[in-house]
Design a protein around this motif. Structure first.
Motif, mmCIF file in Angstrom:
data_model
loop_
_atom_site.group_PDB
_atom_site.id
_atom_site.type_symbol
_atom_site.label_atom_id
_atom_site.label_comp_id
_atom_site.label_asym_id
_atom_site.label_seq_id
_atom_site.Cartn_x
_atom_site.Cartn_y
_atom_site.Cartn_z
ATOM 1 N N LEU A 16 0.838 -1.197 0.000
ATOM 2 C CA LEU A 16 0.000 0.000 0.000
ATOM 3 C C LEU A 16 0.878 1.254 0.000
ATOM 4 C CD1 LEU A 16 -2.900 0.897 -0.009
ATOM 5 C CD2 LEU A 16 -3.016 0.466 2.425
ATOM 6 N N PRO A 17 1.078 1.847 -1.193
ATOM 7 C CA PRO A 17 1.922 3.049 -1.296
ATOM 8 C C PRO A 17 1.287 4.252 -0.605
ATOM 9 C CG PRO A 17 1.558 2.044 -3.452
ATOM 10 C CD PRO A 17 0.608 1.397 -2.495
ATOM 11 N N ASP A 18 2.132 5.182 -0.225
ATOM 12 C CA ASP A 18 1.672 6.463 0.309
ATOM 13 C C ASP A 18 1.407 7.420 -0.845
ATOM 14 O OD1 ASP A 18 2.171 5.462 2.837
ATOM 15 O OD2 ASP A 18 3.868 6.785 3.250
ATOM 16 N N ARG A 26 2.298 11.219 7.905
ATOM 17 C CA ARG A 26 2.503 9.825 8.346
ATOM 18 C C ARG A 26 3.119 9.814 9.746
ATOM 19 N NH1 ARG A 26 4.224 4.328 7.267
ATOM 20 N NH2 ARG A 26 3.340 4.178 5.191
ATOM 21 N N MET A 27 4.185 10.587 9.932
ATOM 22 C CA MET A 27 4.879 10.598 11.214
ATOM 23 C C MET A 27 4.010 11.209 12.315
ATOM 24 S SD MET A 27 7.300 8.899 10.143
ATOM 25 C CE MET A 27 8.349 8.734 11.566
ATOM 26 N N GLU A 28 3.180 12.178 11.968
ATOM 27 C CA GLU A 28 2.279 12.808 12.936
ATOM 28 C C GLU A 28 1.263 11.804 13.489
ATOM 29 O OE1 GLU A 28 -1.550 15.754 12.606
ATOM 30 O OE2 GLU A 28 0.205 16.278 11.389
ATOM 31 N N VAL A 29 0.695 10.971 12.620
ATOM 32 C CA VAL A 29 -0.360 10.050 13.054
ATOM 33 C C VAL A 29 0.166 8.652 13.371
ATOM 34 C CG1 VAL A 29 -2.139 11.344 11.825
ATOM 35 C CG2 VAL A 29 -1.039 9.395 10.694
ATOM 36 N N ARG A 30 1.462 8.444 13.233
ATOM 37 C CA ARG A 30 2.068 7.119 13.440
ATOM 38 C C ARG A 30 1.740 6.501 14.810
ATOM 39 N NH1 ARG A 30 8.388 5.529 13.401
ATOM 40 N NH2 ARG A 30 8.167 3.455 12.510
ATOM 41 N N PRO A 31 1.814 7.260 15.918
ATOM 42 C CA PRO A 31 1.462 6.649 17.207
ATOM 43 C C PRO A 31 0.029 6.098 17.229
ATOM 44 C CG PRO A 31 2.629 8.709 17.568
ATOM 45 C CD PRO A 31 2.328 8.629 16.087
ATOM 46 N N LYS A 86 -10.169 1.520 7.910
ATOM 47 C CA LYS A 86 -10.413 2.066 9.247
ATOM 48 C C LYS A 86 -9.127 2.555 9.910
ATOM 49 C CE LYS A 86 -14.406 -0.891 10.086
ATOM 50 N NZ LYS A 86 -14.924 -2.039 10.847
ATOM 51 N N ASP A 87 -7.985 2.306 9.284
ATOM 52 C CA ASP A 87 -6.694 2.702 9.839
ATOM 53 C C ASP A 87 -6.510 4.212 9.706
ATOM 54 O OD1 ASP A 87 -3.626 3.240 9.605
ATOM 55 O OD2 ASP A 87 -3.756 1.200 10.397
ATOM 56 N N ILE A 88 -5.830 4.810 10.675
ATOM 57 C CA ILE A 88 -5.582 6.256 10.657
ATOM 58 C C ILE A 88 -4.801 6.696 9.421
ATOM 59 C CG2 ILE A 88 -3.463 6.126 12.060
ATOM 60 C CD1 ILE A 88 -6.122 8.898 12.358
ATOM 61 N N TYR A 89 -3.955 5.812 8.876
ATOM 62 C CA TYR A 89 -3.238 6.171 7.649
ATOM 63 C C TYR A 89 -4.213 6.342 6.484
ATOM 64 C CZ TYR A 89 1.477 5.241 9.590
ATOM 65 O OH TYR A 89 2.651 5.269 10.309
ATOM 66 N N SER A 90 -5.285 5.575 6.471
ATOM 67 C CA SER A 90 -6.311 5.753 5.431
ATOM 68 C C SER A 90 -7.131 7.001 5.706
ATOM 69 C CB SER A 90 -7.258 4.542 5.400
ATOM 70 O OG SER A 90 -6.593 3.407 4.956
ATOM 71 N N GLU A 91 -7.597 7.109 6.940
ATOM 72 C CA GLU A 91 -8.481 8.214 7.308
ATOM 73 C C GLU A 91 -7.807 9.576 7.190
ATOM 74 O OE1 GLU A 91 -9.743 6.996 11.200
ATOM 75 O OE2 GLU A 91 -11.292 5.665 10.383
#
Length: 113
Positions: A16-18, A26-31, A86-91
């Protein structure tokens, strides 16, 4: 080693590419991403996962992340997609779902880290 461990489930390889230019997001929402993965890890849904890199890291430089790679144990491709969305990376718009690749996966070897 077999890829089927639960009746009716199979492993799925996910690439799944960014989107371009989202490393800061990405780094902001990583936690929150890691926090959200825990239920799936505990249930055995997530078998493996990590960052796709543009290149091998050079000493003193940060990681150049371009996406994610995962292996999931699920009943269907749709089940995998449902959890990924449902993952924060998607949202938060990190992952580019238009370029997602999800394949049934038959693991031939697997060794612990």
């Amino acid at each position: 080693m077999a890829s089927t461990t639960d009746a009716g489930k199979f492993e799925w390889l996910v690439i799944l590419p960014d989107h371009e230019g989202v490393l800061a997001k990405r780094m902001e929402v990583r936690p929150k991403h890691f926090e959200g993965l825990q239920k799936g890890i505990d249930s055995g849904f997530w078998k493996m996962g990590g960052a796709l890199l543009e290149e091998v890291p050079k000493e003193g430089e940060g990681l150049k992340i371009q996406g994610s790679a995962m292996v999931a144990l699920a009943s269907s491709k749709e089940e995998v997609i449902e959890l990924l969305k449902k993952d924060i990376y998607s949202e938060s718009g990190v992952w580019d779902f238009s370029k997602a690749q999800i394949y049934p996966f038959k693991c031939a070897i697997r060794q612990p880290l």
